[in-house]
Design an enzyme around this catalytic site. Sequence first.
Site, PDB file in Angstrom:
ATOM      1  N   THR A 333      68.593 108.902   0.852  1.00  0.00           N
ATOM      2  CA  THR A 333      67.491 109.529   1.601  1.00  0.00           C
ATOM      3  C   THR A 333      67.448 111.032   1.362  1.00  0.00           C
ATOM      4  O   THR A 333      68.481 111.653   1.177  1.00  0.00           O
ATOM      5  CB  THR A 333      67.699 109.234   3.097  1.00  0.00           C
ATOM      6  OG1 THR A 333      67.710 107.827   3.268  1.00  0.00           O
ATOM      7  CG2 THR A 333      66.629 109.851   3.946  1.00  0.00           C
ATOM      8  N   VAL A 334      66.239 111.631   1.399  1.00  0.00           N
ATOM      9  CA  VAL A 334      66.104 113.085   1.306  1.00  0.00           C
ATOM     10  C   VAL A 334      65.381 113.598   2.543  1.00  0.00           C
ATOM     11  O   VAL A 334      64.532 112.906   3.119  1.00  0.00           O
ATOM     12  CB  VAL A 334      65.340 113.530   0.039  1.00  0.00           C
ATOM     13  CG1 VAL A 334      66.134 113.205  -1.218  1.00  0.00           C
ATOM     14  CG2 VAL A 334      63.945 112.908  -0.040  1.00  0.00           C
TER      15      VAL A 334
END
Length: 513
Positions: A333-334
Amino acid sequence: MVATGQPMAAQAGLEILRAGGNAIDAAIATAACLTVVEPTSNGIGGDNFALVWTKGELHGLNSSGRSPKSIAIEKLKESGITEMPKHGWIPVTVPGAPGGWAALSKEFGKLTLTDVLAPAIRYATEGYALTPNVAKLWEKAYKDFKMTLKGTEFDSWFETFAPKGRAPRPGETWKSLDHAKTLKRIAETNGEAFYRGELANQIDAFSQKYGGYLRREDLEAFESEWVEPININYRGYDVWEIPPNGHGVVALLALKILSGFEFKDREHIDTVHRQLEAMKLAFVDGQKYVADPKAMSVTVEELLSEEYAAKRRFLIGDEASVPIPGDPTAGGTVYLATADEEGNMVSMIQSNYMGFGSGLVIPGTGIALHNRGHNFTLDINHDNALAPNKKPYHTIIPGFLTKDNTAVGPFGVMGGFMQPQGHVQVIMNTIDFHMNPQDALDAYRWQWVGGKKIEVEPCFPNHLALQLVAKGHDIVPQVDTLAMGRGQIIWRNEEGTLCGGTEPRTDGTIAGW
């Protein structure tokens, strides 16, 4: 200001701000750029969520997709599948990321999507040099996929992300002309090409070729959803999250439980013990009840009620517990944060889940498909049971903090099931222990991983670890600090000055102008 885990993505957002875009434009630019410069954690074929503060109001965007209309538990079990797989077509739900960019741009953006996606298209076309942590994650994914992915449907992943027969190395240049071409079509059509155009046709054809359930009609039915953010008041501040199917409610419930205690010393054994016990209680409730809102057997209001928090708080004793869910109805995830001079602020998170996701890349497009459906269960009696046209339990959660109906700012800590735990620690570091944004992110972290097992960072104080062991906690050092989440924060003070904090555990950057 733009804060995110990758320097070039932060600069992309800043470039858009300099060009006259607002914080929403900058957020989209940063998010799109992250699919190129940090593909180890997100991609065009993933989902995103956002909290947007503009003109004195907070708006929530849930751009996660649903399961295919043709999938069903019975069909999987008939083919011998007893649990949701990690890779291949079965865990692929409709990707929401392109739709999220288009929805944000249409509702709040100042520039066109073509303008905003230009930096991402440039990096995909011309290439960029890999930063150390992205290279580390890429190498790990390559080795894992080389061992586990069997079948020609995965060939396109290796052709796209390992063109030299290996993962690219730190400082080495990588580019993807297919990725650039796809981003250009998404920009030119405001996302329509992905859901109702030629890209949708390519996804449908690839799915049919390998027995997948996803079809063009599933893509055509997709719409990003504007949702009402949920919140609790924690010591005079309002902490905001996206409602389910995301598990931001877990962080809010834990904070609600903890609000009944007073904390003065961050390194006191009672502080850490109570944090851990509250987190465990909130998490098992989330794991039992969080699902597509239409399928949940309890409401968010019931989970976050004062009465229920008091019941859960009462269960916290002096010893470590193995938590069980309560009943609120009974009596890869970012993350990024942006802010502009107009007062707009965005908290945005985007993911392919479990690194690169499903291991599938649509040939000729650079679209790496996520595996978000892996979070479904095949237990037909569970709220989060797999069903046609249903959203799964989702781990990605953007956070936002306000006080007296005024924005303080966006915050987030990514990392799968670490995310609500990171939110609780960052918020308590800020409010209870008066840390500035960078201190709040630099501070040591812990993570409950099940039962009585607690992972702690190498810098976790030894005296606290020993005291937790004495209370029955199973303390395990976690040497890979990336597993403890990667966060970003931007706070705005009363004078309008922005103060940012970025993640020391990755290649984080704060870009200001």
